[in-house]
Design a protein around this motif. Sequence first.
Motif, PDB file in Angstrom:
ATOM      1  N   HIS A 101       0.024 -24.006  50.624  1.00  8.08           N
ATOM      2  CA  HIS A 101      -0.629 -25.305  50.523  1.00  8.08           C
ATOM      3  C   HIS A 101      -1.954 -25.141  49.771  1.00  8.08           C
ATOM      4  CE1 HIS A 101      -2.305 -23.410  54.141  1.00  8.08           C
ATOM      5  NE2 HIS A 101      -3.421 -24.071  53.869  1.00  8.08           N
ATOM      6  N   PRO A 148      -8.528 -26.731  50.868  1.00  7.75           N
ATOM      7  CA  PRO A 148      -9.422 -27.894  50.892  1.00  7.75           C
ATOM      8  C   PRO A 148     -10.842 -27.514  50.454  1.00  7.75           C
ATOM      9  CG  PRO A 148      -9.127 -27.050  53.103  1.00  7.75           C
ATOM     10  CD  PRO A 148      -8.221 -26.235  52.217  1.00  7.75           C
ATOM     11  N   PRO A 156      -8.616 -32.448  50.961  1.00  7.98           N
ATOM     12  CA  PRO A 156      -7.433 -31.586  50.765  1.00  7.98           C
ATOM     13  C   PRO A 156      -7.208 -31.241  49.291  1.00  7.98           C
ATOM     14  CG  PRO A 156      -6.945 -33.403  52.253  1.00  7.98           C
ATOM     15  CD  PRO A 156      -8.295 -33.685  51.679  1.00  7.98           C
ATOM     16  N   ASN A 157      -6.844 -29.963  49.065  1.00  7.01           N
ATOM     17  CA  ASN A 157      -6.420 -29.454  47.750  1.00  7.01           C
ATOM     18  C   ASN A 157      -7.547 -29.380  46.704  1.00  7.01           C
ATOM     19  OD1 ASN A 157      -3.849 -29.384  48.839  1.00  7.01           O
ATOM     20  ND2 ASN A 157      -3.178 -31.262  47.844  1.00  7.01           N
TER      21      ASN A 157
END
Length: 481
Positions: free
Chosen positions: A267, A270, A291-292
């Motif tokens: 994933h 963050p 996030p990301n």
Amino acid sequence: MDLGLTALELARIQFAFTVSFHIIFPAISIGLASFLAVLEWRWLKTNDPVYRDLFKFWIKVFALSFGMGVVSGVVMSYQFGTNWSEFSRISGSVTGPLLAYEVLSAFFLEAGFLGIMLFGWGRVGPKTHFFATLMVAVGTCISMFWILSSNSWMQTPQGFTIENGIIIPQDWFAIVFNPSFPYRLAHMAMASFLVSALLVAATAAFHLLKGRRDALVKKSFSMAMWMILALAPLQMFVGDLHGLNTLEHQPAKLAAMEGHWETNKDHGMPLYLFGIPDMEAEETKYAIGIPNLGSLIMTHTLDGEVKGLKEFAPEDRPNSLVVFWSFRIMVGLGVLMILMAVLGAWLRKTDKFYDSVWLHRFALYMGPSGFIALLAGWFTTEVGRQPWVVYGVLRTKDTLSPVSAEQVGLTLIIFVMVYFIVFGVGIFYMLKLMRKGPEFIHSAPHSEQAVIQASKRPLSTIDDENDLNKENPKQDQENQK
């Protein structure tokens, strides 16, 4: 004298204190030296006395900062022998020559032309004086080059071998131009120019708020705001490149800066806007993130993998709590600099640039931000390198001199007392000068009478121009328009 700290901890605090005091003065000197060169160039090109008068004002601030920078730098350098003698013994064959190159190529250049710059006004020709100013500006940049090369080598060392526990240089080109050096040099250069630009802008904003609207104040404010507009966004871009370099060569530092503990395998990472990294619990508590976005910034992909702090042994981890917040202070202030500069550019178009009270207050409050961001950046760099003094090669604990906590604690207390008295007086006088502000000069800059008077009072050449022609109020009125 038991302060509850070890000799190593006290020595680190002492060095952090002295280097933090020191770095603000070279930053002012580097930025103001170039600013003075630009002012004198514009005066020679346009014959506009506003540039000359601004030069005569800001050279006083430069002289003060340069003097305090030299004194604080000499004191700081002695600690390599008193508190960190093992560092000098083990790595001195690399760091010693780099500092010697700085003295030979930069300090001698600055010292050689500084006297002409400060005391040659009216004694030498205008072009000769400008050349001296230019050489001092170049000298400050060369000095920055060698200091940053030495410090960058400690961050990303290469070009050496280790023989009998001693670091031996093998490739000086690789040592000088180590992987992090170009990014850190550009980052520090722009930080120094921003420090000075914010200082000039804040000084002009103070006088604008007091009701001054003359050419000296307006020109100062305009030039400083243009510089901030040009450099603040560029600084963010260079900072991004520096971050990518850090991810490659110092991944533990990068993880600590981001409060990133677990490697994101499947994933995106963050970007934490807020959080309290806990080194014992190995987590960032109360984290608020996007996030990301961390992966996007660090790897330029939404799900790029970034190593977490748990990938490194506990004894090899920097203090995440310190660098997490020092990094965010630096970035946050950088965003405010960009915001102020953009607002200033917009107000130029509305013809409210010199009359907007809230912009002037914004600029005044942002005056110290350059220094705070500079110190926050250096704390991020130096604390993030720990527990290494030469990253991955030499641990900080192995470079300490055989001194006791009592000895280091006593000298630390003395340092604090002396620094706050001596440099406090210098800073107070500097602020007093800026509060007074630039003034119009009414005399011819190179008249024969000015030369005679200057020869009797040498320090007058860095003070206000002698008031030979104050009886000419018409010229005064023209200048103030």
